[in-house]
Scaffold this active site. Structure first.
Site, PDB file in Angstrom:
ATOM      1  N   SER A  17       0.857  -1.198   0.000  1.00 31.43           N
ATOM      2  CA  SER A  17       0.000   0.000   0.000  1.00 31.43           C
ATOM      3  C   SER A  17       0.881   1.231   0.000  1.00 31.43           C
ATOM      4  O   SER A  17       2.052   1.172   0.416  1.00 31.43           O
ATOM      5  CB  SER A  17      -0.864   0.000   1.260  1.00 31.43           C
ATOM      6  OG  SER A  17      -1.473   1.259   1.456  1.00 31.43           O
ATOM      7  N   TYR A  63      -1.533  -0.628  10.705  1.00 30.40           N
ATOM      8  CA  TYR A  63      -1.765  -0.984   9.291  1.00 30.40           C
ATOM      9  C   TYR A  63      -0.557  -0.584   8.442  1.00 30.40           C
ATOM     10  O   TYR A  63      -0.055  -1.372   7.631  1.00 30.40           O
ATOM     11  CB  TYR A  63      -3.034  -0.300   8.775  1.00 30.40           C
ATOM     12  CG  TYR A  63      -3.327  -0.610   7.315  1.00 30.40           C
ATOM     13  CD1 TYR A  63      -3.860  -1.840   6.945  1.00 30.40           C
ATOM     14  CD2 TYR A  63      -3.063   0.329   6.306  1.00 30.40           C
ATOM     15  CE1 TYR A  63      -4.127  -2.132   5.599  1.00 30.40           C
ATOM     16  CE2 TYR A  63      -3.326   0.039   4.967  1.00 30.40           C
ATOM     17  CZ  TYR A  63      -3.859  -1.189   4.619  1.00 30.40           C
ATOM     18  OH  TYR A  63      -4.101  -1.482   3.297  1.00 30.40           O
TER      19      TYR A  63
HETATM   20  P1  NDP Z   1     -11.776  -5.935   0.329  1.00 29.99           P
HETATM   21  O1  NDP Z   1     -12.227  -5.793   1.735  1.00 29.99           O
HETATM   22  O2  NDP Z   1     -12.741  -5.743  -0.775  1.00 29.99           O
HETATM   23  O3  NDP Z   1     -11.068  -7.339   0.117  1.00 29.99           O
HETATM   24  C1  NDP Z   1     -10.313  -7.980   1.112  1.00 29.99           C
HETATM   25  C2  NDP Z   1     -10.199  -9.436   0.737  1.00 29.99           C
HETATM   26  O4  NDP Z   1      -9.371 -10.101   1.705  1.00 29.99           O
HETATM   27  C3  NDP Z   1     -11.537 -10.158   0.719  1.00 29.99           C
HETATM   28  O5  NDP Z   1     -11.631 -10.892  -0.475  1.00 29.99           O
HETATM   29  C4  NDP Z   1     -11.470 -11.092   1.919  1.00 29.99           C
HETATM   30  O6  NDP Z   1     -12.147 -12.308   1.603  1.00 29.99           O
HETATM   31  C5  NDP Z   1      -9.971 -11.327   2.032  1.00 29.99           C
HETATM   32  N1  NDP Z   1      -9.571 -11.755   3.359  1.00 29.99           N
HETATM   33  C6  NDP Z   1      -9.639 -11.081   4.528  1.00 29.99           C
HETATM   34  N2  NDP Z   1      -9.200 -11.830   5.545  1.00 29.99           N
HETATM   35  C7  NDP Z   1      -8.836 -13.025   5.005  1.00 29.99           C
HETATM   36  C8  NDP Z   1      -8.305 -14.223   5.529  1.00 29.99           C
HETATM   37  N3  NDP Z   1      -8.054 -14.361   6.840  1.00 29.99           N
HETATM   38  N4  NDP Z   1      -8.038 -15.251   4.687  1.00 29.99           N
HETATM   39  C9  NDP Z   1      -8.301 -15.139   3.362  1.00 29.99           C
HETATM   40  N5  NDP Z   1      -8.793 -14.025   2.809  1.00 29.99           N
HETATM   41  C10 NDP Z   1      -9.063 -12.988   3.621  1.00 29.99           C
HETATM   42  O7  NDP Z   1     -10.579  -4.882   0.200  1.00 29.99           O
HETATM   43  P2  NDP Z   1      -9.519  -4.533  -0.956  1.00 29.99           P
HETATM   44  O8  NDP Z   1      -9.857  -5.212  -2.220  1.00 29.99           O
HETATM   45  O9  NDP Z   1      -9.363  -3.084  -0.920  1.00 29.99           O
HETATM   46  O10 NDP Z   1      -8.193  -5.174  -0.323  1.00 29.99           O
HETATM   47  C11 NDP Z   1      -7.297  -6.010  -1.031  1.00 29.99           C
HETATM   48  C12 NDP Z   1      -5.867  -5.646  -0.632  1.00 29.99           C
HETATM   49  O11 NDP Z   1      -5.546  -4.342  -1.099  1.00 29.99           O
HETATM   50  C13 NDP Z   1      -5.620  -5.631   0.867  1.00 29.99           C
HETATM   51  O12 NDP Z   1      -4.366  -6.245   1.138  1.00 29.99           O
HETATM   52  C14 NDP Z   1      -5.529  -4.144   1.193  1.00 29.99           C
HETATM   53  O13 NDP Z   1      -4.777  -3.888   2.332  1.00 29.99           O
HETATM   54  C15 NDP Z   1      -4.885  -3.627  -0.075  1.00 29.99           C
HETATM   55  N6  NDP Z   1      -5.041  -2.191  -0.321  1.00 29.99           N
HETATM   56  C16 NDP Z   1      -6.289  -1.642  -0.436  1.00 29.99           C
HETATM   57  C17 NDP Z   1      -6.432  -0.286  -0.612  1.00 29.99           C
HETATM   58  C18 NDP Z   1      -7.769   0.377  -0.661  1.00 29.99           C
HETATM   59  O14 NDP Z   1      -7.833   1.622  -0.575  1.00 29.99           O
HETATM   60  N7  NDP Z   1      -8.855  -0.356  -0.824  1.00 29.99           N
HETATM   61  C19 NDP Z   1      -5.246   0.607  -0.738  1.00 29.99           C
HETATM   62  C20 NDP Z   1      -3.995  -0.087  -0.637  1.00 29.99           C
HETATM   63  C21 NDP Z   1      -3.902  -1.435  -0.441  1.00 29.99           C
HETATM   64  P3  NDP Z   1     -13.035 -13.195   2.610  1.00 29.99           P
HETATM   65  O15 NDP Z   1     -13.736 -12.272   3.535  1.00 29.99           O
HETATM   66  O16 NDP Z   1     -13.947 -13.936   1.670  1.00 29.99           O
HETATM   67  O17 NDP Z   1     -12.062 -14.110   3.280  1.00 29.99           O
END
Ligand code: NDP
Length: 246
Positions: free
Chosen positions: A141, A154
């Site tokens: 990020s 974070y």
């Molecule tokens: P979402 O909340 O849409 O997606 C997060 C995903 O992580 C979900 O698919 C969830 O799936 C999965 N997840 C969470 N915990 C677990 C676990 N224990 N095991 C397996 N899967 C897990 O958010 P984003 O798409 O934004 O996030 C994706 C990545 O991008 C993250 O790493 C985030 O930190 C990073 N990011 C996001 C930014 C933003 O502004 N949105 C900016 C910079 C980085 P499920 O619940 O089905 O397990």
């Protein structure tokens, strides 16, 4: 690298960036392995990929559990015989001010954002080393570069992911031809804010929410850019921000 027929595992594929990436890469001809904890979302995504004549496999796995990640890779090998890339995308961001001592949330972030990446790498590495090829893409990020309110833990987890990616690259790329990329997005319009429980943070977010954020598809495009390069090219970092973000 040509995408057609490539086997690509995506964690956190049930929503946001992971889902958009799965759709993008499958449209480019990759076989995508969709992983996260929510079965219904992954099955629905698999269906929509197959409707477009793409190929997808669903494997339920919690990134914090190493046996789950080992099973994810085993199931991929069973179905497709190899792994070409792993996208460590699963993550969460329950922002809070440190003085609130929301230590359970700190631990969750360390477990998912850092240990989840380590578990994914540990699971896939024997195959990539054997193949002397492959690509690991870690979703860090812009938080790896700068602190924002409530983001002490974070930001620390994302800085860890960025530095781990660089260590991986130096150890793996020259020796085994395994490429490593850290993707560092700014604000992306996803459900990432849903895990925030600190009400003082929720009040602070309104400024951020005024800006035109990136879309998940923008990050999928950045991931595709890193993947599709010729094998001689390692895209180390993609630091990508909304035009309006400071
Ligand atoms: P979402 O909340 O849409 O997606 C997060 C995903 O992580 C979900 O698919 C969830 O799936 C999965 N997840 C969470 N915990 C677990 C676990 N224990 N095991 C397996 N899967 C897990 O958010 P984003 O798409 O934004 O996030 C994706 C990545 O991008 C993250 O790493 C985030 O930190 C990073 N990011 C996001 C930014 C933003 O502004 N949105 C900016 C910079 C980085 P499920 O619940 O089905 O397990």
């Amino acid at each position: 690298m040509e995408m057609k027929g490539k086997v690509i595992i995506i964690t956190g594929a049930s929503s946001g960036i992971g889902k958009a990436t799965a759709l993008k890469l499958s449209k480019k001809g990759a076989k995508v392995v969709l992983s996260s904890r929510r079965k219904d979302e992954l099955e629905a995504l698999k269906k929509s990929i197959e409707k477009e004549t793409g190929e997808a496999l669903v494997v339920i796995a919690d990134v914090t559990k190493k046996p789950d990640m080992d099973r994810l890779v085993a199931k991929t090998l069973e179905a497709y015989g190899t792994v070409d890339a792993l996208i460590n995308n699963a993550g969460l961001m329950p922002l809070s001010f440190v003085e609130k001592l929301k230590t359970n949330e700190w631990e969750k972030m360390v477990d998912v954002n850092i240990k989840g990446v380590l578990n994914g790498v540990a699971a896939v590495l024997p195959t990539l080393i054997k193949n002397k090829s492959g690509h690991i893409i870690n979703i860090s990020s812009t938080a790896a570069y700068s602190y924002f309110p409530g983001g002490a833990v974070y930001c620390a987890t994302k800085a860890a992911v960025k530095m781990f990616s660089e260590g991986l690259r130096q150890e793996l790329a020259p020796t085994y031809g395994i490429r490593v990329t850290s993707i560092e997005p700014g604000v992306v319009a996803t459900n990432l804010l849903d895990t925030i429980t600190d009400e003082d943070i929720l009040g602070n977010l309104s400024e951020m929410q005024k800006m035109t954020a990136l879309e998940s598809e923008d990050i999928a495009e950045a991931i595709y850019y890193a993947l599709k390069q010729p094998l001689r090219v390692n895209v180390n970092d993609v630091h990508i921000l909304p035009t309006e973000q400071k």
